[in-house]
Every structure is written in structure tokens, then in C-alpha cells.
Design a protein around this motif. Structure first.
Motif, mmCIF file in Angstrom:
data_model
loop_
_atom_site.group_PDB
_atom_site.id
_atom_site.type_symbol
_atom_site.label_atom_id
_atom_site.label_comp_id
_atom_site.label_asym_id
_atom_site.label_seq_id
_atom_site.Cartn_x
_atom_site.Cartn_y
_atom_site.Cartn_z
ATOM 1 N N LEU A 1 -29.078 -17.756 33.098
ATOM 2 C CA LEU A 1 -29.723 -15.958 31.857
ATOM 3 C C LEU A 1 -29.414 -14.859 32.425
ATOM 4 C CD1 LEU A 1 -30.366 -16.108 29.274
ATOM 5 C CD2 LEU A 1 -32.045 -17.075 30.103
ATOM 6 N N HIS A 2 -29.002 -14.082 31.923
ATOM 7 C CA HIS A 2 -29.370 -12.687 32.477
ATOM 8 C C HIS A 2 -29.661 -12.061 31.266
ATOM 9 C CE1 HIS A 2 -25.201 -13.363 35.735
ATOM 10 N NE2 HIS A 2 -26.069 -13.620 35.366
ATOM 11 N N SER B 1 -22.417 -9.889 20.956
ATOM 12 C CA SER B 1 -23.267 -8.748 22.008
ATOM 13 C C SER B 1 -24.045 -9.082 23.094
ATOM 14 C CB SER B 1 -24.369 -8.279 21.111
ATOM 15 O OG SER B 1 -24.711 -6.969 21.740
ATOM 16 N N ASN B 2 -24.670 -8.848 23.434
ATOM 17 C CA ASN B 2 -25.347 -9.220 24.802
ATOM 18 C C ASN B 2 -26.548 -8.005 25.367
ATOM 19 O OD1 ASN B 2 -24.347 -5.595 26.521
ATOM 20 N ND2 ASN B 2 -22.335 -7.011 25.125
ATOM 21 N N LEU B 3 -26.955 -8.149 26.350
ATOM 22 C CA LEU B 3 -28.562 -7.828 26.808
ATOM 23 C C LEU B 3 -28.643 -6.045 27.232
ATOM 24 C CD1 LEU B 3 -27.613 -6.081 30.065
ATOM 25 C CD2 LEU B 3 -28.826 -8.596 30.036
ATOM 26 N N ASP B 4 -27.209 -5.631 26.961
ATOM 27 C CA ASP B 4 -27.338 -4.122 27.051
ATOM 28 C C ASP B 4 -27.754 -3.046 25.381
ATOM 29 O OD1 ASP B 4 -27.415 -3.772 29.325
ATOM 30 O OD2 ASP B 4 -25.489 -4.185 30.151
ATOM 31 N N GLY B 5 -27.304 -4.413 24.342
ATOM 32 C CA GLY B 5 -27.086 -3.608 22.671
ATOM 33 C C GLY B 5 -28.633 -3.441 22.319
ATOM 34 N N TYR B 6 -28.926 -2.617 21.523
ATOM 35 C CA TYR B 6 -29.626 -1.841 20.381
ATOM 36 C C TYR B 6 -30.685 -1.464 21.427
ATOM 37 C CZ TYR B 6 -28.031 -6.960 18.093
ATOM 38 O OH TYR B 6 -27.032 -6.951 16.741
ATOM 39 N N ALA B 7 -30.125 -0.248 21.403
ATOM 40 C CA ALA B 7 -30.819 0.164 22.383
ATOM 41 C C ALA B 7 -31.854 1.766 21.220
ATOM 42 C CB ALA B 7 -29.917 1.241 23.476
ATOM 43 N N LYS C 1 -32.249 -4.344 35.058
ATOM 44 C CA LYS C 1 -31.033 -5.599 34.663
ATOM 45 C C LYS C 1 -30.159 -5.909 35.598
ATOM 46 C CE LYS C 1 -27.338 -2.439 32.766
ATOM 47 N NZ LYS C 1 -26.538 -2.188 31.961
ATOM 48 N N PRO C 2 -29.040 -7.117 35.758
ATOM 49 C CA PRO C 2 -29.484 -7.861 34.837
ATOM 50 C C PRO C 2 -30.924 -8.613 35.900
ATOM 51 C CG PRO C 2 -27.728 -8.143 35.820
ATOM 52 C CD PRO C 2 -27.787 -7.080 36.414
ATOM 53 N N LEU C 3 -31.373 -9.579 35.570
ATOM 54 C CA LEU C 3 -32.861 -10.478 35.947
ATOM 55 C C LEU C 3 -32.029 -11.181 35.690
ATOM 56 C CD1 LEU C 3 -35.950 -8.761 34.620
ATOM 57 C CD2 LEU C 3 -34.808 -8.411 37.094
#
Length: 312
Positions: free
Chosen positions: A34-35, A58-64, A21-23
Motif C-alpha cells: 500500500l503506497h 485515481s492515485n495518491l497524487d490526485g486532488y492536490a 511520498k511514497p510511503l
């Protein structure tokens, strides 16, 4: 195959993963790039894909706890940061705000359009994904996003029309703690602040799906109580399953992150249950293996302290 000491459910031996990340994908129509984050197993080929939509803010780092588990179980997990994220922090008067639900669907379509580009951007992943096996998943607001991709119709509060925004590239869905139908069941707060919940039609959903609901998920958005979040199961058609998490509130024991403050019902055993049932379902619905899913159906048919699994 391993057996969890608390849930008693079986699962595959888990493998090591890599996360990048981030792409960044260009997306001029949304006003910001869009990340994207991709988490994938370091071994294996013909890997199915999970396209995951986060909950509001939330964001792309959530829900690990989910992304890590699914990836270690053999799936490529793709997460984006949507415009409603606190990281983006749209101003109160931003003209995009009333259309957040629609921008989310566009984000997912953008990712699907650029799967090959994203695959090549992750070291060692090129040529290992299977784009014919894609499952959309999401929690809360993200559950609506996943539902739309398989046929949920949302009446646009500005045009008063409900378009078919489904995508044939998505074969199934997982909806976790997701909103039910709107109408008079919405509270005044939800009606005024979340207009995309006013009219939801689940009757066009025919793709296979798993719905996960907490029986203590008493949201301030509805007058019906926790049963509201089972609507994606009861009101849709086709091959559907419902996992009811006993004692589960909106974050189902803590699926949105490890030791995050927003979790009101922190419980590692509940998280393990959701992890294992969702992974078993992913392996089942993508045709990878059916053993763990059938075992979960038997084990959770009734009397299990953590939850109940039913199908129609």
C-alpha cells in the motif's frame, strides 16, 4: 483570518506544507504494498488528520487542490493509491476486481493501524499528529469508502450480506459527489459493472458529516439525475450538512487536480468554494475553530451565486 474575494468566505491564514511520498506499507492480503502520501503543515502540534480516498482510477497524487488547502489550514492529509487505480491496472479477470470496494476499506484500516509508523516516516512530523481527531473524506467512489468508515452499509454482491465495517477511530466524514442508494435507480451499466452500488444503506450513519453535491452532476449511473448524490445527506442520520455547488458537475469545478483533462466544468471559483467550506467544516467538526463554519452557514444560506449550505 482572510476573506476570499469571490466567495466572500473567511478562512485561516494558510501555512507552508511538506509532502512525502511514497510511503510503503506491507499489505499481503491485497497482493501489493500500500503506497501512501502524507501532506502536512510544517508548524503546529496536535494536528487533526484527514484520511482521503480518491475516486475510481485515481492515485495518491490526485486532488492536490483539496489536499494542499487542508494541509495549509492545519491538517495532516493522508492519501493512498487504491487497487482500482490506473497506475496498478488490474487485469480485467483479476479476482480482486469484484471486491475493490472492500479492499479500499481495508486500505484505510491499514493506514489507521500504522499511523505512528507513518508519522515517524515524515521528517519533522513525529509527535505532532492527534490520532483522536480523524475525519474520513473522499470523492466519488472514495466518498463511499469514507461513508463505510462511519457506518454506511454496502450489501456484498457475492454474500448478499451487509456488514458493519465502520471504524470508531473516525469521528466524521466528508463525502464529495458520492453515489446514492441503488436498487431500481441504477442504470443497467452501473448494475452490471459496479455491483457494490446495488444496495447501499445510509440509515446507520450517525456520525457528523458534510456532503458536497453538484447540481449538474448528471452521472450515467442513475436514472434520478444530480439529486442522487444528495442521498448521503438526506438518508443518513445525525448532525449532517449539505453543500450544493451551483453549476457543479462531477469534479466540482476541478477538485481532482490542477488543470486535469477529466474536469468538464473547470471553474476556479467553484473549487475555492469547496476548498473553503470543507476546511471550515474540518476545523469545526474537530473542535479547532467554529468561526469560519458559522460564517459559511450564514453566507451560503440562500442567494449566493456559487452554492447553498444547509444542515439538519
Amino acid at each position: 483570518m482572510t476573506t476570499h474575494p469571490t466567495t466572500g468566505l473567511t478562512g485561516p491564514a494558510l501555512t507552508t506544507t511538506v509532502s512525502v511520498k511514497p510511503l510503503s506499507l506491507s499489505a499481503p492480503q491485497r497482493g501489493a504494498d500500500l503506497h501512501v502520501r502524507i501532506t502536512a503543515p510544517t508548524t503546529g502540534t496536535s494536528l487533526p488528520v484527514v484520511l482521503f480516498a480518491h475516486g475510481f482510477g485515481s492515485n495518491l497524487d490526485g486532488y492536490a487542490p483539496l489536499a494542499d488547502h487542508w494541509a495549509s489550514g492545519g491538517f495532516v492529509v493522508i492519501q493512498a493509491t487504491h487497487l482500482d487505480s490506473k497506475r496498478i491496472a488490474l487485469a480485467a479477470g483479476d479476482p480482486r476486481r469484484p471486491h475493490l470496494w472492500r479492499y479500499r476499506v481495508q486500505d484505510m484500516r491499514r493506514i489507521l493501524d500504522e499511523l505512528t509508523t507513518l508519522e515517524k516516516a515524515v521528517p519533522g512530523l513525529a509527535g505532532r499528529m492527534d490520532p483522536s481527531r480523524i475525519v474520513a473524506a473522499g470523492h466519488s467512489f472514495g466518498g463511499q469508502t469514507a461513508g463505510i468508515l462511519v457506518g454506511l452499509r454496502v450489501t456484498d454482491p457475492h454474500t448478499n450480506t451487509a456488514e458493519d465495517l465502520s471504524d470508531t477511530r473516525v469521528m466524521a466524514s466528508i463525502q464529495l459527489a458520492t453515489a446514492g442508494k441503488g436498487g431500481e435507480e441504477l442504470t443497467p451499466f452501473a448494475h452490471d459493472n459496479l455491483p457494490w452500488l446495488r444496495d447501499q444503506d445510509f440509515s446507520h450513519i450517525t456520525a457528523p458529516g458534510l456532503v458536497v453535491a453538484g447540481d449538474k452532476d448528471d452521472l450515467p449511473l442513475t436514472t434520478r439525475g444530480p439529486v442522487w448524490t444528495t442521498d448521503p445527506y438526506t438518508l443518513s442520520h445525525g448532525n449532517k450538512s449539505l453543500l450544493t455547488v451551483h453549476g457543479g458537475e462531477h469534479f466540482l469545478g476541478g477538485i481532482s487536480g490542477y488543470q486535469v483533462a477529466e474536469t468538464t466544468d473547470e471553474n476556479p471559483d467553484r473549487v475555492a468554494l469547496v476548498q473553503q467550506v470543507t476546511l471550515a467544516y474540518l476545523r469545526h467538526v474537530t473542535g479547532t475553530d467554529h468561526t469560519d463554519w458559522h460564517h459559511a452557514q450564514t453566507r451560503l444560506a440562500g442567494g449566493h451565486p456559487l452554492g447553498r449550505l444547509e444542515s439538519k
